[in-house]
Structure formats: C-alpha cells, structure tokens
Design a protein around this motif. Structure first.
Motif, PDB file in Angstrom:
ATOM      1  N   VAL A  65       0.859  -1.187   0.000  1.00 39.93           N
ATOM      2  CA  VAL A  65       0.000   0.000   0.000  1.00 39.93           C
ATOM      3  C   VAL A  65       0.891   1.232   0.000  1.00 39.93           C
ATOM      4  CG1 VAL A  65      -1.783   1.308   1.198  1.00 39.93           C
ATOM      5  CG2 VAL A  65      -1.843  -1.189   1.235  1.00 39.93           C
ATOM      6  N   GLN A  66       0.669   2.133  -0.943  1.00 34.37           N
ATOM      7  CA  GLN A  66       1.436   3.378  -1.033  1.00 34.37           C
ATOM      8  C   GLN A  66       0.509   4.559  -0.761  1.00 34.37           C
ATOM      9  OE1 GLN A  66       3.250   3.435  -4.899  1.00 34.37           O
ATOM     10  NE2 GLN A  66       4.214   1.435  -4.630  1.00 34.37           N
ATOM     11  N   VAL A  67       0.969   5.485   0.084  1.00 37.40           N
ATOM     12  CA  VAL A  67       0.180   6.662   0.448  1.00 37.40           C
ATOM     13  C   VAL A  67       1.033   7.897   0.222  1.00 37.40           C
ATOM     14  CG1 VAL A  67      -1.155   7.799   2.257  1.00 37.40           C
ATOM     15  CG2 VAL A  67      -0.982   5.294   2.225  1.00 37.40           C
ATOM     16  N   GLN A  68       0.480   8.910  -0.435  1.00 34.25           N
ATOM     17  CA  GLN A  68       1.215  10.141  -0.660  1.00 34.25           C
ATOM     18  C   GLN A  68       0.257  11.321  -0.778  1.00 34.25           C
ATOM     19  OE1 GLN A  68       2.458   8.657  -4.788  1.00 34.25           O
ATOM     20  NE2 GLN A  68       2.453  10.869  -5.065  1.00 34.25           N
ATOM     21  N   GLU A  69       0.781  12.513  -0.491  1.00 33.05           N
ATOM     22  CA  GLU A  69      -0.006  13.727  -0.706  1.00 33.05           C
ATOM     23  C   GLU A  69      -0.212  13.925  -2.192  1.00 33.05           C
ATOM     24  OE1 GLU A  69       1.492  17.206   1.074  1.00 33.05           O
ATOM     25  OE2 GLU A  69       1.269  16.509   3.135  1.00 33.05           O
ATOM     26  N   PHE A  70      -1.363  14.481  -2.526  1.00 36.02           N
ATOM     27  CA  PHE A  70      -1.700  14.643  -3.942  1.00 36.02           C
ATOM     28  C   PHE A  70      -2.337  16.011  -4.121  1.00 36.02           C
ATOM     29  CE2 PHE A  70      -4.616  14.004  -7.580  1.00 36.02           C
ATOM     30  CZ  PHE A  70      -3.683  13.606  -8.532  1.00 36.02           C
ATOM     31  N   GLY A  71      -1.513  16.995  -4.470  1.00 42.33           N
ATOM     32  CA  GLY A  71      -2.036  18.346  -4.641  1.00 42.33           C
ATOM     33  C   GLY A  71      -2.048  19.116  -3.344  1.00 42.33           C
ATOM     34  N   ALA A  72      -3.242  19.433  -2.842  1.00 42.10           N
ATOM     35  CA  ALA A  72      -3.396  20.197  -1.600  1.00 42.10           C
ATOM     36  C   ALA A  72      -2.997  19.334  -0.397  1.00 42.10           C
ATOM     37  CB  ALA A  72      -4.840  20.679  -1.465  1.00 42.10           C
ATOM     38  N   PRO A  73      -2.710  19.968   0.758  1.00 45.73           N
ATOM     39  CA  PRO A  73      -2.302  19.206   1.959  1.00 45.73           C
ATOM     40  C   PRO A  73      -3.337  18.205   2.447  1.00 45.73           C
ATOM     41  CG  PRO A  73      -1.758  21.529   2.208  1.00 45.73           C
ATOM     42  CD  PRO A  73      -2.588  21.419   0.966  1.00 45.73           C
ATOM     43  N   ASN A  74      -4.614  18.426   2.118  1.00 41.41           N
ATOM     44  CA  ASN A  74      -5.648  17.495   2.584  1.00 41.41           C
ATOM     45  C   ASN A  74      -6.061  16.487   1.506  1.00 41.41           C
ATOM     46  OD1 ASN A  74      -6.784  19.563   1.088  1.00 41.41           O
ATOM     47  ND2 ASN A  74      -8.770  19.388   2.102  1.00 41.41           N
ATOM     48  N   ASP A  75      -5.332  16.462   0.383  1.00 37.70           N
ATOM     49  CA  ASP A  75      -5.592  15.487  -0.673  1.00 37.70           C
ATOM     50  C   ASP A  75      -4.606  14.334  -0.551  1.00 37.70           C
ATOM     51  OD1 ASP A  75      -7.620  17.022  -1.669  1.00 37.70           O
ATOM     52  OD2 ASP A  75      -6.372  18.018  -3.166  1.00 37.70           O
ATOM     53  N   VAL A  76      -5.112  13.118  -0.616  1.00 37.44           N
ATOM     54  CA  VAL A  76      -4.291  11.919  -0.431  1.00 37.44           C
ATOM     55  C   VAL A  76      -4.542  10.956  -1.586  1.00 37.44           C
ATOM     56  CG1 VAL A  76      -3.772   9.956   1.079  1.00 37.44           C
ATOM     57  CG2 VAL A  76      -4.405  12.160   2.071  1.00 37.44           C
ATOM     58  N   LEU A  77      -3.458  10.362  -2.080  1.00 40.09           N
ATOM     59  CA  LEU A  77      -3.547   9.349  -3.127  1.00 40.09           C
ATOM     60  C   LEU A  77      -3.073   8.021  -2.541  1.00 40.09           C
ATOM     61  CD1 LEU A  77      -4.226   8.958  -6.158  1.00 40.09           C
ATOM     62  CD2 LEU A  77      -1.766   9.189  -6.603  1.00 40.09           C
ATOM     63  N   ILE A  78      -3.920   7.005  -2.633  1.00 37.65           N
ATOM     64  CA  ILE A  78      -3.621   5.680  -2.087  1.00 37.65           C
ATOM     65  C   ILE A  78      -3.559   4.677  -3.238  1.00 37.65           C
ATOM     66  CG2 ILE A  78      -4.406   3.832  -0.556  1.00 37.65           C
ATOM     67  CD1 ILE A  78      -5.949   5.962   1.017  1.00 37.65           C
ATOM     68  N   ARG A  79      -2.484   3.881  -3.256  1.00 34.42           N
ATOM     69  CA  ARG A  79      -2.353   2.801  -4.234  1.00 34.42           C
ATOM     70  C   ARG A  79      -2.299   1.474  -3.471  1.00 34.42           C
ATOM     71  NH1 ARG A  79       1.369   6.580  -6.644  1.00 34.42           N
ATOM     72  NH2 ARG A  79       0.663   7.264  -8.702  1.00 34.42           N
ATOM     73  N   ILE A  80      -3.157   0.545  -3.856  1.00 39.80           N
ATOM     74  CA  ILE A  80      -3.218  -0.770  -3.211  1.00 39.80           C
ATOM     75  C   ILE A  80      -2.933  -1.827  -4.266  1.00 39.80           C
ATOM     76  CG2 ILE A  80      -4.652  -2.375  -1.890  1.00 39.80           C
ATOM     77  CD1 ILE A  80      -6.356   0.038  -1.065  1.00 39.80           C
TER      78      ILE A  80
END
Length: 300
Positions: A65-80
């Motif tokens: 599982v990969q988690v990273q910020e995506f754009g704004a500080p409250n945007d999150v991108l998750i890869r499973i």
C-alpha cells in the motif's frame, strides 16, 4: 589505466551477477506494473496525516500500500496492490478502505488498474530506456567518433544493468518512478562521460605522439576534480531527500544515489579504458586539426 583490467573484471562480474539475479529472482514490481487499486480522497478535518493513514491501512493486510499527498495538503492518493481473487477481491479491498475512514474523508476517485494496463506501462518504460540508449549512440557518433559512441553506450548499459541488479537483490519496489530514476542515471552518467571524452579529444589533437594510455590518464586527471565535486554535491542533495523526503520517494532516491556512484565509476574506469581497446589513436589521430604538436603540459 594500469588498473583497467581490474576494473573490467569487477564490472564484468557485477554485470553477470546482476543478469543472473534478474533472471532468477526478477524484480519486485510495484502497483504500476502489477495492477491494483487507486483511491483519491480528501480529508475533511484539515491537512492529512500521512503517517496515521499509512498505519491504519497497514492493519487491513492488503499487501503493498502506497500513500502520498496529492495536490493540496488534505488530498491523499492511495495505491493498493492487486488482490488475489479477481474483481470481487478488489471491491472488498475498496470497501475496507471506505469503512476504515468512513465520513472523515471525501472519496473523489476510485479506479482499478488491470494487469493489461500495467503490462503496457512496463513495455513503454522498457522502450523509453532503449530509445534513450539509441539516441545516445547516434549523438555521440556524430559528435565525436564511433569509438566514443561505443564506449559511452557500453558505460551507460553497464550502469543500467547494475542498477537493475541492485533493485533485484534488495527487493526494492520497481515502479514508474524507478524507470524515471534509471533514465536520470543514464543522463547523469552520459554527462560525466562526455566531459571526459571532450578532454580526451582535445588532448589527442595536442599530443599526437603521446602514448594513448598516458594520454587517457592525463585527460581523466584533468577532469577528475570536476567529476568528483559534481558527484559529491549531487549526493548531498540526494542524501537530504533520502533522509527527509519521506517513504514515498525513498526507493527513487536510493536508486539515484546508487546510480550516481556507479555512473561516476563507469565514466572513469569503463568509458575511457574502452577507447584503448577500440584502437582510438588509429582513427582519431588522422582527423586532427593539423596544428603543430604541443609538448607542454595542458594547463589545469
């Protein structure tokens, strides 16, 4: 140059070991190549805490599982990573993530990346590396002589194969970012090689009777401070990224650190000695500028 046989033996051994590791162990392909689920979400209560999100997802036992910020500080991108069990297993993984975060987030996008798309990405990444090597061959051939082109491509292939071997033995995630790292290493190594080659070509025109091995040694020494200082300053920046850049880019940064070291080594101990084995003096010496030979030492 007197140690060229040692460096060739070392490089040949590393290349063989890297190829054997790749064929026997393969690469630890990430979600980009194996397929999986991509979830984009927005936290409602301020900036996302990536550490907490990663910790909660790790308890779901969904594999990579990969988690990273995506754009704004409250945007999150998750890869499973792709789950075993077909489409129903992918939907169960999505449902687990939705239940875990509930109403605390807004789910903006949910996509399932199939293995066919991943295979196309792997093919495109491989073609990108091969196309860059071919472009290097053509450019150096026209810019210098064919011996320089062969030497530059050999050194670059040397760097790529050993870097792939490093990914294989350490089981680092091999993703599209890894392809980007390899392409960056190709460019960095080539830049170092061209700097040394340019000085070698200048010295060939100035010292037409000097023994080739002695000339190669002199040219490398004249550019050695520039090569080492450039590599050292780059490593300082990469070291900071590795320590403070976070988990998302750590694999990419480590590959870059490794590649800078290998690229610097190959520029000095692989690219230059190859010119001696390709009888550089016989061809390039005839294409000199016709000026009188300069016996004095080249200024630093």
């Amino acid at each position: 140059m007197k140690n060229r046989y040692i460096s060739f033996t070392l490089s040949g051994t590393l290349i063989i070991v890297s190829i054997v590791l790749f064929l026997s162990m393969g690469l630890n392909y990430g979600i980009d190549f194996k397929g999986g689920t991509v979830i984009e979400m927005e936290t409602k209560d301020g900036p996302a805490n990536i550490g907490d999100i990663r910790s909660e997802l790790s308890q779901l036992q969904l594999g990579d599982v990969q988690v990273q910020e995506f754009g704004a500080p409250n945007d999150v991108l998750i890869r499973i990573e792709r789950q075993q069990g077909g489409e129903s297993a992918q939907q169960r993984a999505i449902a687990l993530v939705r239940d875990t975060f509930g109403d605390t987030v807004n789910f903006r996008r949910v996509e399932v990346v199939g293995p066919r798309v991943s295979g196309e990405l792997a093919q495109a990444g491989t073609l990108a590396v091969l196309a860059s090597l071919f472009a290097v061959l053509v450019y150096i051939w026209f810019r210098f002589e064919w011996q320089f082109a062969v030497g530059a491509v050999a050194a670059t292939v040397h760097d790529v194969i050993i870097t792939i071997g490093m990914f294989s033995v350490l089981r680092l995630d091999f993703t599209l970012s890894s392809i980007a790292a390899i392409l960056t290493i190709v460019g960095y190594s080539l830049n170092d090689t061209v700097v040394i080659y340019d000085r070698i070509r200048e010295d060939l025109r100035k010292f037409k009777k000097k023994p080739l091995l002695e000339l190669l040694d002199g040219s490398i020494n004249q550019t050695l401070s520039r090569t080492t200082m450039t590599s050292f300053s780059t490593l300082l920046a990469l070291g900071s990224l590795y320590v403070f850049g976070g988990e998302v880019i750590r694999s990419f940064t480590f590959a870059m650190i490794w590649g800078i070291g290998v690229g610097t080594y190959s520029s000095i101990f692989v690219a230059a000695p190859i010119l001696n084995f390709l009888n550089l003096r016989n061809d390039t010496g005839k294409s000199g500028d016709g000026s009188a030979e300069k016996e004095q030492a080249t200024p630093a």
